[in-house]
Design a protein around this motif. Structure first.
Motif, PDB file in Angstrom:
ATOM      1  N   LEU A   1       0.778  -0.956   0.034  1.00 15.05           N
ATOM      2  CA  LEU A   1       0.053  -0.168  -0.047  1.00 15.05           C
ATOM      3  C   LEU A   1       1.118   1.421  -0.057  1.00 15.05           C
ATOM      4  N   ASN A   2       1.942   1.242   0.569  1.00 11.64           N
ATOM      5  CA  ASN A   2       2.852   2.356   0.590  1.00 11.64           C
ATOM      6  C   ASN A   2       3.426   2.643  -0.673  1.00 11.64           C
ATOM      7  N   LEU A   3       3.810   1.476  -1.721  1.00 15.22           N
ATOM      8  CA  LEU A   3       4.031   1.585  -2.989  1.00 15.22           C
ATOM      9  C   LEU A   3       2.927   2.319  -3.820  1.00 15.22           C
ATOM     10  N   ALA A   4       1.871   1.728  -3.459  1.00  7.85           N
ATOM     11  CA  ALA A   4       0.754   2.067  -4.165  1.00  7.85           C
ATOM     12  C   ALA A   4       0.488   3.695  -4.045  1.00  7.85           C
ATOM     13  N   VAL A   5       0.707   3.949  -2.932  1.00  3.44           N
ATOM     14  CA  VAL A   5       0.448   5.547  -2.528  1.00  3.44           C
ATOM     15  C   VAL A   5       1.593   6.357  -3.461  1.00  3.44           C
ATOM     16  N   LYS A   6       2.620   5.846  -3.312  1.00  4.36           N
ATOM     17  CA  LYS A   6       3.801   6.492  -3.778  1.00  4.36           C
ATOM     18  C   LYS A   6       3.889   6.732  -5.249  1.00  4.36           C
ATOM     19  N   ASN A   7       3.345   5.441  -6.006  1.00  5.58           N
ATOM     20  CA  ASN A   7       3.374   5.477  -7.446  1.00  5.58           C
ATOM     21  C   ASN A   7       2.130   5.692  -8.108  1.00  5.58           C
ATOM     22  N   ASN A   8       0.867   5.874  -7.122  1.00  5.76           N
ATOM     23  CA  ASN A   8      -0.429   6.183  -7.506  1.00  5.76           C
ATOM     24  C   ASN A   8      -0.810   4.924  -8.429  1.00  5.76           C
ATOM     25  N   PHE A   9      -0.664   3.868  -8.026  1.00  2.00           N
ATOM     26  CA  PHE A   9      -1.212   2.500  -8.650  1.00  2.00           C
ATOM     27  C   PHE A   9      -2.923   2.545  -8.586  1.00  2.00           C
ATOM     28  N   TYR A  10      -3.373   1.847  -9.477  1.00  2.00           N
ATOM     29  CA  TYR A  10      -4.747   1.701  -9.590  1.00  2.00           C
ATOM     30  C   TYR A  10      -4.970   0.189  -9.341  1.00  2.00           C
ATOM     31  N   LEU A  11      -5.562   0.056  -8.095  1.00  2.00           N
ATOM     32  CA  LEU A  11      -5.800  -1.285  -7.632  1.00  2.00           C
ATOM     33  C   LEU A  11      -7.189  -2.137  -8.248  1.00  2.00           C
ATOM     34  N   PHE A  12      -6.837  -3.138  -8.921  1.00  2.00           N
ATOM     35  CA  PHE A  12      -8.022  -3.931  -9.293  1.00  2.00           C
ATOM     36  C   PHE A  12      -8.388  -4.815  -8.329  1.00  2.00           C
ATOM     37  N   LEU A  13      -9.636  -4.915  -7.809  1.00  2.00           N
ATOM     38  CA  LEU A  13     -10.004  -5.818  -6.830  1.00  2.00           C
ATOM     39  C   LEU A  13     -10.748  -6.869  -7.295  1.00  2.00           C
ATOM     40  N   GLU A  14     -10.284  -7.977  -7.228  1.00  2.00           N
ATOM     41  CA  GLU A  14     -10.734  -9.402  -7.639  1.00  2.00           C
ATOM     42  C   GLU A  14     -12.034  -9.634  -7.035  1.00  2.00           C
ATOM     43  N   HIS A  15     -12.232  -9.412  -5.652  1.00  2.00           N
ATOM     44  CA  HIS A  15     -13.226 -10.011  -4.626  1.00  2.00           C
ATOM     45  C   HIS A  15     -14.122  -8.905  -4.274  1.00  2.00           C
ATOM     46  N   ASP A  16     -13.992  -7.692  -4.419  1.00  2.00           N
ATOM     47  CA  ASP A  16     -14.991  -6.739  -4.100  1.00  2.00           C
ATOM     48  C   ASP A  16     -16.077  -6.731  -5.158  1.00  2.00           C
TER      49      ASP A  16
END
Length: 286
Positions: free
Chosen positions: A243-258
């Motif tokens: 999640l720290n990487l995701a914030v730093k690099n502005n990842f778009y998180l594809f949620l398989e189960h949501d």
């Protein structure tokens, strides 16, 4: 490159199992339960069309198990893997590669079908390579007693028997750069041994296919770890790192189960990393 969300079918799981030690009074705010304590779960897979490759990430539960088996998971909705592929003009025979984040039945069951006479099994994607990694394959084919019910031989062994199994390389650290599939892979061991999280460069974005490292938006707080995880304290650390990487690099998180949030971004807050924005796949895969 083009990306397509592939809905392999929805089901329900026990909310307590999905949130481990977190009390229902807290987790039900983001993941409301029905009268049987079950919460909505999706099987949202991802199809990557890149040149002459058509890569499918995960395959859902499939349809070969018994009515008794499916009775535990309260299937809902009308989506299937085959219907979803057809909606975009594809057939199972078109798939060149199936990338499996891990081999729990709700991620790989669609890899294998009954044959025509129901006397044995055949792979659902006859022209594809099926990608796992050597450590996880060993873990899944010689399962520990806790995970044995999640690693079903009929979902796994026919892939190898049919000569379609391939292994990715393993990373020196946590991220494998430029894997055999053309994307980076974040490896995580808390949920199960060597779960693989693809990091796909799409236009100017990084799309992270979250699998079971982050099942739903409700799992963003670090202590919100599934009861299914074999090493929950390790999951906590791995999730924090990611999640720290995701914030730093502005990842778009594809949620398989949501079942209700398809893609999210995250931000740092005084409470830790939390939801920034939620998007439909149509918003991002235009």
């Amino acid at each position: 490159m083009r990306l397509y969300p592939i809905n392999a079918g929805n089901f329900k799981l026990d909310g307590g199992a999905m949130f481990g030690v977190v009390p229902k009074s807290i987790w039900q705010k983001t993941n409301p339960a029905d009268a049987n304590n079950m919460i909505d779960i999706a099987s949202r897979c991802l199809l990557i069309e890149d040149g002459n490759r058509l890569i499918l990430i995960d395959t859902g539960m499939g349809n070969k198990q018994s009515d008794k088996f499916f009775g535990y998971y309260h299937l809902w909705g009308h989506d299937t893997l085959e219907k979803s592929l057809k909606n975009y003009g594809f057939h199972c025979d078109d798939i060149t590669d199936v990338f499996l984040t891990h081999l729990h039945f709700d991620h790989c069951g669609g890899c294998v079908n009954w044959n025509a006479g129901k006397t044995g099994y055949e792979t659902a994607f006859k022209n594809a390579h099926f990608w796992s990694n050597e450590n996880h394959w060993e873990w899944a084919t010689k399962p520990n007693r806790r995970e044995k019910a999640s690693f079903l031989e009929e979902n796994i062994l026919p892939i190898e028997a049919n000569g379609q199994l391939k292994f990715t390389s393993l990373p020196e650290h946590q991220i494998l750069k430029n894997s055999e599939l053309g994307f980076d892979i974040f490896f995580a061991d808390g949920h199960t041994e060597k779960q693989m999280i693809p990091l796909i460069t799409y236009q100017d974005k990084t799309i992270a296919f979250m699998a079971d490292l982050l099942p739903t938006v409700g799992h963003l707080p670090l202590p919100f770890v599934m009861g299914y995880d074999t090493r929950p304290l390790l999951t906590l650390d791995e999730k924090e790192n990611f999640l720290n990487l995701a914030v730093k690099n502005n990842f778009y998180l594809f949620l398989e189960h949501d079942a209700h949030n398809e893609i999210i971004t995250v931000q740092e807050t005084e409470k830790g990393v939390r939801l920034k924005n939620s998007y439909s796949t149509q918003d991002i895969f235009n």
